[in-house]
Design a protein around this motif. Sequence first.
Motif, PDB file in Angstrom:
ATOM      1  N   PHE A 161     119.115  64.699  -4.470  1.00 37.76           N
ATOM      2  CA  PHE A 161     118.556  66.036  -4.649  1.00 37.76           C
ATOM      3  C   PHE A 161     117.088  65.972  -5.072  1.00 37.76           C
ATOM      4  CE2 PHE A 161     123.162  66.846  -5.648  1.00 37.76           C
ATOM      5  CZ  PHE A 161     123.411  67.644  -4.541  1.00 37.76           C
ATOM      6  N   TYR A 162     116.322  66.955  -4.570  1.00 38.92           N
ATOM      7  CA  TYR A 162     114.896  67.077  -4.898  1.00 38.92           C
ATOM      8  C   TYR A 162     114.628  68.474  -5.440  1.00 38.92           C
ATOM      9  CZ  TYR A 162     113.989  62.724  -2.363  1.00 38.92           C
ATOM     10  OH  TYR A 162     113.981  61.404  -1.955  1.00 38.92           O
ATOM     11  N   ASP A 163     113.562  68.607  -6.224  1.00 35.08           N
ATOM     12  CA  ASP A 163     113.193  69.934  -6.710  1.00 35.08           C
ATOM     13  C   ASP A 163     112.224  70.585  -5.737  1.00 35.08           C
ATOM     14  OD1 ASP A 163     110.663  68.849  -7.174  1.00 35.08           O
ATOM     15  OD2 ASP A 163     111.020  68.566  -9.328  1.00 35.08           O
ATOM     16  N   ASP A 167     120.044  72.316   3.619  1.00 32.50           N
ATOM     17  CA  ASP A 167     119.304  71.086   3.346  1.00 32.50           C
ATOM     18  C   ASP A 167     120.104  70.301   2.300  1.00 32.50           C
ATOM     19  OD1 ASP A 167     117.545  69.073   2.613  1.00 32.50           O
ATOM     20  OD2 ASP A 167     116.134  70.413   1.581  1.00 32.50           O
ATOM     21  N   PRO A 168     120.666  69.149   2.657  1.00 35.86           N
ATOM     22  CA  PRO A 168     121.494  68.404   1.702  1.00 35.86           C
ATOM     23  C   PRO A 168     120.713  67.855   0.516  1.00 35.86           C
ATOM     24  CG  PRO A 168     121.101  67.098   3.674  1.00 35.86           C
ATOM     25  CD  PRO A 168     120.588  68.472   3.968  1.00 35.86           C
ATOM     26  N   HIS A 169     119.386  67.982   0.550  1.00 36.17           N
ATOM     27  CA  HIS A 169     118.557  67.538  -0.576  1.00 36.17           C
ATOM     28  C   HIS A 169     118.255  68.685  -1.548  1.00 36.17           C
ATOM     29  CE1 HIS A 169     118.041  63.721   1.417  1.00 36.17           C
ATOM     30  NE2 HIS A 169     117.619  64.331   2.494  1.00 36.17           N
ATOM     31  N   ASP A 170     118.779  69.874  -1.244  1.00 40.13           N
ATOM     32  CA  ASP A 170     118.557  71.067  -2.058  1.00 40.13           C
ATOM     33  C   ASP A 170     119.858  71.389  -2.803  1.00 40.13           C
ATOM     34  OD1 ASP A 170     118.084  73.594  -3.110  1.00 40.13           O
ATOM     35  OD2 ASP A 170     117.116  74.353  -1.299  1.00 40.13           O
ATOM     36  N   ARG A 171     119.777  71.511  -4.119  1.00 38.36           N
ATOM     37  CA  ARG A 171     120.976  71.796  -4.909  1.00 38.36           C
ATOM     38  C   ARG A 171     121.664  73.090  -4.491  1.00 38.36           C
ATOM     39  NH1 ARG A 171     117.828  71.290 -10.487  1.00 38.36           N
ATOM     40  NH2 ARG A 171     116.229  72.049  -9.039  1.00 38.36           N
ATOM     41  N   LYS A 189     112.037  63.836  -6.566  1.00 35.43           N
ATOM     42  CA  LYS A 189     113.447  63.499  -6.673  1.00 35.43           C
ATOM     43  C   LYS A 189     113.963  63.808  -8.077  1.00 35.43           C
ATOM     44  CE  LYS A 189     116.750  59.777  -5.798  1.00 35.43           C
ATOM     45  NZ  LYS A 189     116.922  58.363  -5.378  1.00 35.43           N
ATOM     46  N   ILE A 190     115.127  64.429  -8.139  1.00 35.25           N
ATOM     47  CA  ILE A 190     115.747  64.756  -9.418  1.00 35.25           C
ATOM     48  C   ILE A 190     116.409  63.498  -9.968  1.00 35.25           C
ATOM     49  CG2 ILE A 190     117.564  66.126 -10.521  1.00 35.25           C
ATOM     50  CD1 ILE A 190     116.936  68.321  -8.443  1.00 35.25           C
ATOM     51  N   THR A 191     116.021  63.117 -11.160  1.00 31.96           N
ATOM     52  CA  THR A 191     116.497  61.859 -11.739  1.00 31.96           C
ATOM     53  C   THR A 191     117.753  62.008 -12.581  1.00 31.96           C
ATOM     54  OG1 THR A 191     114.978  62.150 -13.608  1.00 31.96           O
ATOM     55  CG2 THR A 191     114.182  60.857 -11.735  1.00 31.96           C
ATOM     56  N   LYS A 192     118.118  63.242 -12.904  1.00 31.31           N
ATOM     57  CA  LYS A 192     119.359  63.449 -13.649  1.00 31.31           C
ATOM     58  C   LYS A 192     120.534  62.958 -12.826  1.00 31.31           C
ATOM     59  CE  LYS A 192     117.958  67.560 -16.278  1.00 31.31           C
ATOM     60  NZ  LYS A 192     118.225  69.004 -16.487  1.00 31.31           N
ATOM     61  N   LEU A 195     113.495  69.860   1.088  1.00 31.97           N
ATOM     62  CA  LEU A 195     112.791  69.575  -0.160  1.00 31.97           C
ATOM     63  C   LEU A 195     112.402  68.104  -0.260  1.00 31.97           C
ATOM     64  CD1 LEU A 195     114.827  71.657  -2.792  1.00 31.97           C
ATOM     65  CD2 LEU A 195     112.730  72.283  -1.589  1.00 31.97           C
ATOM     66  N   ASN A 196     113.051  67.277   0.525  1.00 36.45           N
ATOM     67  CA  ASN A 196     112.722  65.850   0.568  1.00 36.45           C
ATOM     68  C   ASN A 196     111.512  65.660   1.478  1.00 36.45           C
ATOM     69  OD1 ASN A 196     112.536  63.103   0.913  1.00 36.45           O
ATOM     70  ND2 ASN A 196     114.695  62.791   1.428  1.00 36.45           N
ATOM     71  N   PRO A 197     110.351  65.317   0.931  1.00 31.03           N
ATOM     72  CA  PRO A 197     109.137  65.214   1.748  1.00 31.03           C
ATOM     73  C   PRO A 197     109.209  64.092   2.783  1.00 31.03           C
ATOM     74  CG  PRO A 197     108.738  64.339  -0.442  1.00 31.03           C
ATOM     75  CD  PRO A 197     110.090  64.997  -0.484  1.00 31.03           C
ATOM     76  N   ASN A 198     110.137  63.173   2.614  1.00 30.52           N
ATOM     77  CA  ASN A 198     110.277  62.062   3.554  1.00 30.52           C
ATOM     78  C   ASN A 198     111.302  62.328   4.652  1.00 30.52           C
ATOM     79  OD1 ASN A 198     108.446  60.382   2.035  1.00 30.52           O
ATOM     80  ND2 ASN A 198     110.098  60.095   0.542  1.00 30.52           N
TER      81      ASN A 198
END
Length: 357
Positions: free
Chosen positions: A28-30, A171-175, A35-38, A222-225
Amino acid sequence: MRNAVIKGSGHFLPERIVKNTDFLNYEFYDDKGEKITKPNEEVIEKFKEITEIEERRYADPEFKSSDMAAVAGKRAIEDAGIDAETLDYVIVASNYGDIDIETQTPDFVPSMSARVKHKIGIKNPKCRPYDMIFGCPGWVEAMILATQFIKANLANNILVVGCDKLSGIIDPHDRSALIFSDGAGAVVLCAEENSEKQGVLNYDSSNFAGEELNYLFSGCSLNPNSKKYHRSITMKGRKVYEFALKHVPPAMKSVIDESGTKIEEVKKILIHQANAKMDHAMVQRLYRLYGIKDYSKDVAPMTVQKFGNSSVATVPTMFDIIRKGQLGNHCFNSGDKIIMASVGAGMNINALIYKMP
């Protein structure tokens, strides 16, 4: 008196259940692209605390939104006991049409309503297909339009469907991906002459397209890559929450008051299943507008915990399962007055009050 009355209802819920634990391996990314580190366990637990969502339904990849809509529509027609060829309109509300999952491309050509008419097998050329693109409030808005057709003596039988396959547009990178789900719900709204007013009693609808326009939109991952997820559903959660609390309760109060109904007469509030915290707050604020602090929590049934947010499908799905005694002890009785309300992209809000025959 010419009334617009629901004669039949149906829904489709995919069999595949996706639990919160299925997201433990996601990255997940903000909204800043960081990248969200929690730990995901913590992220998911916080998500559940706010939304109350434990699981959601995803349709099979090859099963399109119009397929779900056709199943729900057929079930509603069968439940109504009418000949599908007598339908004057097929109105289908959706956000993205039939999505190309590989490219996340919405597909509306031909229209969703024409596809649903075709898949149901309706041959009558005078049955007109009509798409309603109005964000999550699309199905309620389609009900408002159908009521206007019937009241104006322009139609007798109308199939009103809400469907979305949001699993294909997240987007699987978005919570916020954890919120959305798939499904379809439908009713057959018919003209009925009666000595007293029944069915749809009153309605209200508004659009706010200033800065609110971009509270919900299609954006990049949200994942820039990431080189995928170019048209994913994107939401400014806090803005949507504040907007909903400000505008939806007064809209509900408006339809209650203008119909000559007392708040005590409202037996159920079927509010769009967006997330539990927001829905609870909207209902609470409605009662506070009447100076009421204590009210039965059974007045506002919830399905979001198990079904997730299937957008335009949430209200008709909930109506159908309650009508058929499939949601705990919730039920409808003759004479019950019901509120249906929604908020979503656009930004649009609406509400209607319905009296069970």
